[in-house]
Design a protein around this motif. Structure first.
Motif, PDB file in Angstrom:
ATOM      1  N   LEU A   1       0.841  -1.194   0.000  1.00 16.60           N
ATOM      2  CA  LEU A   1       0.000   0.000   0.000  1.00 16.60           C
ATOM      3  C   LEU A   1       0.876   1.244   0.000  1.00 16.60           C
ATOM      4  N   LEU A   2       0.288   2.373  -0.338  1.00 16.96           N
ATOM      5  CA  LEU A   2       0.932   3.664  -0.161  1.00 16.96           C
ATOM      6  C   LEU A   2       0.579   4.162   1.233  1.00 16.96           C
TER       7      LEU A   2
ATOM      8  N   VAL B   1      -8.148  -7.513   5.731  1.00 11.76           N
ATOM      9  CA  VAL B   1      -6.696  -7.386   5.824  1.00 11.76           C
ATOM     10  C   VAL B   1      -6.088  -8.766   6.048  1.00 11.76           C
ATOM     11  N   TYR B   2      -5.011  -9.071   5.334  1.00 10.81           N
ATOM     12  CA  TYR B   2      -4.373 -10.383   5.402  1.00 10.81           C
ATOM     13  C   TYR B   2      -2.860 -10.225   5.535  1.00 10.81           C
TER      14      TYR B   2
ATOM     15  N   TYR C   1       4.177  -9.781   4.595  1.00 12.63           N
ATOM     16  CA  TYR C   1       3.568  -8.592   4.020  1.00 12.63           C
ATOM     17  C   TYR C   1       2.121  -8.503   4.498  1.00 12.63           C
ATOM     18  N   LYS C   2       1.730  -7.323   4.911  1.00  9.37           N
ATOM     19  CA  LYS C   2       0.330  -7.057   5.216  1.00  9.37           C
ATOM     20  C   LYS C   2      -0.325  -6.491   3.953  1.00  9.37           C
ATOM     21  N   PHE C   3      -1.505  -7.012   3.579  1.00  8.94           N
ATOM     22  CA  PHE C   3      -2.158  -6.497   2.378  1.00  8.94           C
ATOM     23  C   PHE C   3      -3.661  -6.498   2.571  1.00  8.94           C
TER      24      PHE C   3
ATOM     25  N   PHE D   1       6.502  -9.082  -3.816  1.00 11.42           N
ATOM     26  CA  PHE D   1       5.094  -9.375  -3.579  1.00 11.42           C
ATOM     27  C   PHE D   1       4.288  -8.148  -3.962  1.00 11.42           C
ATOM     28  N   ALA D   2       3.143  -8.363  -4.636  1.00  8.39           N
ATOM     29  CA  ALA D   2       2.294  -7.253  -5.046  1.00  8.39           C
ATOM     30  C   ALA D   2       0.844  -7.712  -5.074  1.00  8.39           C
TER      31      ALA D   2
END
Length: 387
Positions: free
Chosen positions: A36-37, A369-370, A383-385, A318-319
């Motif tokens: 995220l930004l 949120v994962y 990574y939190k995404f 990761f994206a």
């Protein structure tokens, strides 16, 4: 609202312990996400000035540096950056950041830090600098920085405007804040920036639900009356009674405003005033700052093909797609990808068996949120995404 955020932080720390084996509760935690930004603003209270603010400049410097390093925001807007030498030293000890410092004559200057691996500066300048505006802006004209994204982000341009409006809860100061907001919107943003991805952030020195001056209408009502074009992520904090001023009876004085092209990318509920800082830094309000950092997060599109054939940094393995329907394991590595809910429940496992980008559908996962845990030969990255 406060209990929800505290629970979220606790769960995140516990999940971090699962992957790293240890968590230090005295360590300022990370609030940034690699997918995220993450944007923050912070009044640093006479940072580097020996005559005002916290009396021990080295303690303040160390604490500010540690907060910035650990929270891991992508962009920071600062106010009261009050010594050029301290500014330069802070940048040198945070090599992940580039910076732009205001050039007006006031000691308390605004500044912007940005992650060098994500952005490059196209231009920077002060806006609304005429003598007719100088009074309302208290001699601190807004600092605008135009940033260009780097791979793996999609090519894009974002505008950041750092503001430090007039202080004090009196009629004259209220009028000057209102005049500054009116000029910012009507003269600059409406004709030039409202259709671009623009973030206006900093110390606005007043609240959004009602003014600090006699509880009258907020001086920023002109933006609230135009929801089609402007959105304050921090309005929810004002409505919830949160404060960014660190002393008793404080108010939400520090805000983040975005134009409509960024509103749809805002991560709901991500705005937060980091009022838990005294739990990590003893006597925070006296030795670090009289303001808490304020943060929010946004989606930015990622180009899954950018740099895949070359050497990628750990940051870029990761994206997440802009629509939240796919994740990408980028680059020439093999290993395992485990997906977890934020409370630690495992919801998927995938094997990256080939040294090229792997696309994984996450349409089956509910919105939320994962955590992605990527196990490579050289170690594990998490990574939190947001789905």
């Amino acid at each position: 609202m406060k209990k929800i955020r505290q629970s979220f932080l606790k769960q995140y720390l516990l999940l971090a312990a699962l992957f790293t084996g240890t968590v230090s509760l005295s360590q300022v935690p990370s609030f940034g996400s690699d997918t995220l930004l993450d944007v923050g603003c912070w009044n640093l209270e006479w940072f580097g000035d020996t005559g005002y603010g916290p009396t021990n400049e080295q303690v303040q410097f160390n604490n500010v540096r540690n907060v910035l390093n650990n929270t891991d925001m992508d962009v920071w807007g600062f106010t009261e950056m009050s010594d050029a030498g301290a500014y330069d030293q802070l940048l040198s000890e945070l090599p992940q950041y580039g910076g732009v410092l205001a050039t007006y004559n006031q000691t308390q200057k605004t500044a912007l830090f940005y992650k060098k691996e994500l952005f490059e500066v196209i231009s920077s300048s002060h806006i609304l600098t005429s003598s007719s505006h100088n009074y309302n802006f208290a001699g601190r004209p807004p600092l605008e920085i135009r940033l260009k994204t780097k791979a793996p982000l999609e090519p894009d341009t974002l505008y950041f405007i750092v503001v430090h409006l007039k202080a004090y809860a009196d009629q004259e100061s209220y009028n000057r804040r209102k005049g500054a907001a009116t000029a910012l919107k009507n003269i600059y943003l409406d004709p030039l920036r409202k259709d671009h991805k623009t973030v206006i952030l900093g110390d606005w020195n007043d609240d959004l639900d009602e003014s600090t001056y006699n509880g009258i209408e907020t001086p920023f009502q002109i933006f609230l009356d135009d929801p089609e074009n402007y959105f304050f992520p921090t309005k929810q904090l004002s409505d919830a009674g949160k404060t960014s001023y660190a002393f008793f009876n404080g108010s939400m004085l520090d805000h983040i405003l975005v134009t409509s092209p960024l509103q749809s990318d805002y991560i709901a509920e991500s705005a937060n005033a980091l009022d838990m800082m005294p739990a990590y830094i003893t006597n925070f309000s006296n030795n670090t700052s009289d303001h808490f950092p304020v943060i929010s997060a946004f989606r930015l599109e990622t180009d899954p093909t950018a740099g895949v054939s070359g050497q990628l940094s750990n940051k870029h393995i990761f994206a997440v797609s802009a629509d939240g329907e796919k994740v990408f394991a980028l680059g020439e590595w093999t290993g395992t990808i485990d997906l977890y809910t934020i409370d630690g429940m495992k919801v998927g496992q995938f094997e990256k068996q080939e040294p090229h980008t792997m696309e994984i559908s996450i349409l089956h996962l509910p919105r939320g949120v994962y955590i992605a845990s990527l196990q490579q030969e050289k170690g594990r990255k998490t990574y939190k995404f947001v789905r």
